[in-house]
Design a protein around this motif. Structure first.
Motif, mmCIF file in Angstrom:
data_model
loop_
_atom_site.group_PDB
_atom_site.id
_atom_site.type_symbol
_atom_site.label_atom_id
_atom_site.label_comp_id
_atom_site.label_asym_id
_atom_site.label_seq_id
_atom_site.Cartn_x
_atom_site.Cartn_y
_atom_site.Cartn_z
ATOM 1 N N GLU A 180 0.839 -1.204 0.000
ATOM 2 C CA GLU A 180 0.000 0.000 0.000
ATOM 3 C C GLU A 180 0.872 1.251 0.000
ATOM 4 O OE1 GLU A 180 -3.375 2.174 2.843
ATOM 5 O OE2 GLU A 180 -2.838 0.068 3.188
ATOM 6 N N PHE A 181 1.979 1.191 0.736
ATOM 7 C CA PHE A 181 2.915 2.319 0.777
ATOM 8 C C PHE A 181 3.520 2.556 -0.605
ATOM 9 C CE2 PHE A 181 7.381 3.691 1.247
ATOM 10 C CZ PHE A 181 7.166 4.950 1.774
ATOM 11 N N LEU A 182 3.939 1.479 -1.291
ATOM 12 C CA LEU A 182 4.500 1.619 -2.639
ATOM 13 C C LEU A 182 3.475 2.223 -3.590
ATOM 14 C CD1 LEU A 182 6.527 -1.679 -3.263
ATOM 15 C CD2 LEU A 182 7.395 0.571 -2.585
ATOM 16 N N ASP A 183 2.225 1.816 -3.430
ATOM 17 C CA ASP A 183 1.171 2.332 -4.307
ATOM 18 C C ASP A 183 0.976 3.829 -4.107
ATOM 19 O OD1 ASP A 183 -0.964 1.753 -6.251
ATOM 20 O OD2 ASP A 183 -2.300 2.360 -4.627
ATOM 21 N N LYS A 184 1.136 4.275 -2.873
ATOM 22 C CA LYS A 184 0.957 5.704 -2.585
ATOM 23 C C LYS A 184 2.080 6.555 -3.187
ATOM 24 C CE LYS A 184 -1.753 5.207 1.681
ATOM 25 N NZ LYS A 184 -2.973 5.812 1.105
ATOM 26 N N LEU A 185 3.210 5.937 -3.490
ATOM 27 C CA LEU A 185 4.325 6.671 -4.099
ATOM 28 C C LEU A 185 4.117 6.914 -5.596
ATOM 29 C CD1 LEU A 185 7.428 4.921 -2.466
ATOM 30 C CD2 LEU A 185 6.397 7.109 -1.821
ATOM 31 N N SER A 186 3.174 6.200 -6.199
ATOM 32 C CA SER A 186 2.934 6.355 -7.641
ATOM 33 C C SER A 186 2.212 7.671 -7.925
ATOM 34 C CB SER A 186 2.101 5.160 -8.139
ATOM 35 O OG SER A 186 0.806 5.186 -7.584
ATOM 36 N N PRO A 187 2.154 8.121 -9.187
ATOM 37 C CA PRO A 187 2.610 7.403 -10.388
ATOM 38 C C PRO A 187 4.115 7.452 -10.548
ATOM 39 C CG PRO A 187 1.725 9.542 -11.000
ATOM 40 C CD PRO A 187 1.486 9.397 -9.525
ATOM 41 N N TYR A 188 4.663 6.362 -11.071
ATOM 42 C CA TYR A 188 6.098 6.270 -11.282
ATOM 43 C C TYR A 188 6.454 6.683 -12.705
ATOM 44 C CZ TYR A 188 6.055 3.578 -6.941
ATOM 45 O OH TYR A 188 5.902 3.182 -5.638
ATOM 46 N N GLY A 189 7.681 7.140 -12.852
ATOM 47 C CA GLY A 189 8.169 7.575 -14.159
ATOM 48 C C GLY A 189 9.434 8.385 -13.958
ATOM 49 N N PRO A 190 9.950 9.016 -15.021
ATOM 50 C CA PRO A 190 11.150 9.845 -14.895
ATOM 51 C C PRO A 190 10.996 10.870 -13.775
ATOM 52 C CG PRO A 190 10.563 9.578 -17.192
ATOM 53 C CD PRO A 190 9.429 8.984 -16.405
ATOM 54 N N GLY A 191 11.967 10.912 -12.876
ATOM 55 C CA GLY A 191 11.890 11.808 -11.728
ATOM 56 C C GLY A 191 11.272 11.155 -10.517
ATOM 57 N N ASN A 192 10.601 10.029 -10.710
ATOM 58 C CA ASN A 192 10.018 9.274 -9.597
ATOM 59 C C ASN A 192 9.966 7.802 -9.989
ATOM 60 O OD1 ASN A 192 8.732 8.840 -7.054
ATOM 61 N ND2 ASN A 192 6.752 8.733 -8.086
ATOM 62 N N MET A 193 11.166 7.221 -10.118
ATOM 63 C CA MET A 193 11.243 5.831 -10.543
ATOM 64 C C MET A 193 10.874 4.896 -9.392
ATOM 65 S SD MET A 193 12.016 6.335 -13.622
ATOM 66 C CE MET A 193 12.356 4.673 -14.213
ATOM 67 N N ARG A 194 10.423 3.698 -9.744
ATOM 68 C CA ARG A 194 10.089 2.711 -8.719
ATOM 69 C C ARG A 194 11.316 2.404 -7.870
ATOM 70 N NH1 ARG A 194 5.450 -0.200 -9.078
ATOM 71 N NH2 ARG A 194 4.138 0.165 -10.908
ATOM 72 N N PRO A 195 11.157 2.312 -6.545
ATOM 73 C CA PRO A 195 12.308 1.993 -5.701
ATOM 74 C C PRO A 195 12.830 0.585 -5.989
ATOM 75 C CG PRO A 195 10.278 1.994 -4.413
ATOM 76 C CD PRO A 195 9.932 2.546 -5.755
ATOM 77 N N LYS A 196 14.150 0.456 -5.980
ATOM 78 C CA LYS A 196 14.790 -0.837 -6.235
ATOM 79 C C LYS A 196 15.453 -1.317 -4.943
ATOM 80 C CE LYS A 196 16.983 0.971 -9.810
ATOM 81 N NZ LYS A 196 16.152 2.128 -10.163
ATOM 82 N N PHE A 197 15.304 -2.602 -4.688
ATOM 83 C CA PHE A 197 15.759 -3.172 -3.426
ATOM 84 C C PHE A 197 16.755 -4.303 -3.651
ATOM 85 C CE2 PHE A 197 11.438 -1.604 -2.788
ATOM 86 C CZ PHE A 197 11.596 -0.774 -1.692
ATOM 87 N N ALA A 198 17.656 -4.470 -2.681
ATOM 88 C CA ALA A 198 18.529 -5.636 -2.642
ATOM 89 C C ALA A 198 17.905 -6.643 -1.686
ATOM 90 C CB ALA A 198 19.917 -5.243 -2.162
ATOM 91 N N ILE A 199 17.779 -7.872 -2.135
ATOM 92 C CA ILE A 199 17.315 -8.964 -1.275
ATOM 93 C C ILE A 199 18.403 -10.027 -1.320
ATOM 94 C CG2 ILE A 199 15.497 -10.634 -0.785
ATOM 95 C CD1 ILE A 199 13.556 -8.895 -2.330
ATOM 96 N N ARG A 200 19.046 -10.241 -0.198
ATOM 97 C CA ARG A 200 20.232 -11.090 -0.172
ATOM 98 C C ARG A 200 19.927 -12.511 0.298
ATOM 99 N NH1 ARG A 200 24.478 -7.756 -1.062
ATOM 100 N NH2 ARG A 200 24.248 -5.554 -0.489
ATOM 101 N N ASN A 201 20.778 -13.412 -0.171
ATOM 102 C CA ASN A 201 20.777 -14.797 0.297
ATOM 103 C C ASN A 201 19.408 -15.481 0.150
ATOM 104 O OD1 ASN A 201 22.561 -16.755 1.281
ATOM 105 N ND2 ASN A 201 21.736 -16.570 3.351
ATOM 106 N N VAL A 202 18.861 -15.429 -1.048
ATOM 107 C CA VAL A 202 17.585 -16.112 -1.302
ATOM 108 C C VAL A 202 17.856 -17.441 -2.005
ATOM 109 C CG1 VAL A 202 16.287 -13.961 -1.441
ATOM 110 C CG2 VAL A 202 17.207 -14.973 -3.532
ATOM 111 N N GLU A 203 16.963 -18.396 -1.768
ATOM 112 C CA GLU A 203 17.051 -19.697 -2.424
ATOM 113 C C GLU A 203 16.154 -19.699 -3.659
ATOM 114 O OE1 GLU A 203 16.068 -22.801 0.315
ATOM 115 O OE2 GLU A 203 17.181 -21.873 1.949
ATOM 116 N N ILE A 204 16.497 -20.524 -4.628
ATOM 117 C CA ILE A 204 15.670 -20.699 -5.813
ATOM 118 C C ILE A 204 14.806 -21.931 -5.589
ATOM 119 C CG2 ILE A 204 15.619 -20.974 -8.305
ATOM 120 C CD1 ILE A 204 16.855 -18.320 -7.264
ATOM 121 N N ALA A 205 13.497 -21.723 -5.589
ATOM 122 C CA ALA A 205 12.557 -22.826 -5.366
ATOM 123 C C ALA A 205 12.078 -23.360 -6.710
ATOM 124 C CB ALA A 205 11.368 -22.339 -4.530
#
Length: 322
Positions: A224-249
């Motif tokens: 819901e928080f991510l949705d409130k940050l929209s609309p996304y585009g130049p000047g307000n790009m979607r946030p990018k995250f690092a997620i470490r040490n994940v397994e492939i299922a």
């Protein structure tokens, strides 16, 4: 046929579900990636007035015919675009000196001028350097250019204007026309300018991440928080995250018409989510080793055939540091 819907409080004309197979609420993402390409296809391949007619007509039968026509036109645009991308990639391998040239200028007779801008964007993303794609016809060329951070296209074209019939644009995107006779001189001048202004460090792809997170952090409140940050585009790009040490299922699946994308599932503790990596099928062997990985991604809501789910739109994958 034309109704009104709201996106973040702004009213837009809706082309109902027929235009892009969308049902119910229309998101910003659906507007940008599903509806807009169909509207743009009219002008790229033919008469743009068809899109205007669709937006203003009150005749439902006429609107349905136009919707079908634009959808078919968009499919044709995709086929033409992919063919030009494939040919442009072959030209890079055959003609370009990537070690000594900090820009790409590719031209060919038979390329459709309506898709040169999209192709320039894709080639630029692939090789991370200023790219110009030129469609040649009847002794002249119509080109579109896309740039990388730190390189002003308009300044570069101005420096090479003696070789051009016309040009215009801004630092990151531009268009140009020239005669076939001046193509090679322009190409040399543009690449020389890029070599003077860009270093090899400028051409390295850098992925900037906004934060690090764990899969357990992805909650309804977070979405819901991510949705409130929209609309996304130049000047307000979607946030990018690092997620470490994940397994492939399970077993990753290579997808896409030419096998360039990959779909897989990641797991961390008791949490698991689907993931898709566009243009990342080259990571397949890494994902089937059974070893944990670190991913850089955008967390997004995926809507497909009436179903909504959370997925990771993966931008890069590396072996986890243990």
């Amino acid at each position: 046929m034309i109704e009104v819907f709201r996106i973040d409080g702004v009213e837009f004309g809706e082309l109902r579900a027929e235009l892009a197979g969308i049902k119910g609420h229309v998101s910003v993402g659906q507007l940008v990636f599903s509806i807009a390409p169909r509207i743009n296809a009219a002008g790229r391949l033919g008469d743009a007035n068809r899109a205007v007619e669709l937006l203003v007509t009150d005749d439902q039968d006429k609107a349905r015919l136009l919707v079908k026509e634009l959808d078919n036109e968009n499919k044709r645009r995709q086929m033409i675009q992919q063919a030009v991308v494939d040919e442009a990639l072959l030209k890079v391998n055959a003609e370009a000196d990537l070690k000594n040239e900090n820009a790409l200028v590719l031209a060919n007779a038979g390329w459709h001028p309506g898709v040169v801008g999209i192709v320039a964007s894709k080639i630029k993303e692939e090789f991370n350097r200023p790219t110009i794609i030129i469609a040649l016809e009847n002794g002249s060329g119509k080109g579109s250019a896309r740039s990388v951070a730190g390189f002003d296209l308009y300044e570069a074209l101005t420096a090479c204007k003696t070789h051009l019939d016309g040009y215009g644009g801004h630092p990151m995107a531009a268009g140009l026309t020239l005669s076939n006779q001046k193509l090679e001189d322009f190409k040399k001048a543009f690449i020389d300018f890029a070599n003077e202004r860009l270093t090899k460090e400028n051409l390295q792809t850098i992925l900037t991440l906004d934060s690090e997170m764990a899969l357990q952090d992805i909650t309804p409140r977070f979405m819901e928080f991510l949705d409130k940050l929209s609309p996304y585009g130049p000047g307000n790009m979607r946030p990018k995250f690092a997620i470490r040490n994940v397994e492939i299922a399970g077993v990753p699946k290579v997808i896409g018409k030419t096998g360039e994308h990959i779909r897989f599932k990641i797991k961390q503790g008791l949490k698991s989510y689907p993931a898709v990596g566009f243009g990342l099928s080259n990571k397949y062997e890494m994902l089937i080793t059974g070893q944990p990985v670190d991913i850089a991604c955008v967390v997004e809501t995926n809507e497909w055939q009436g179903n909504t789910s959370i997925q990771m739109n993966v931008r890069d994958i590396k072996r986890a540091v243990t």
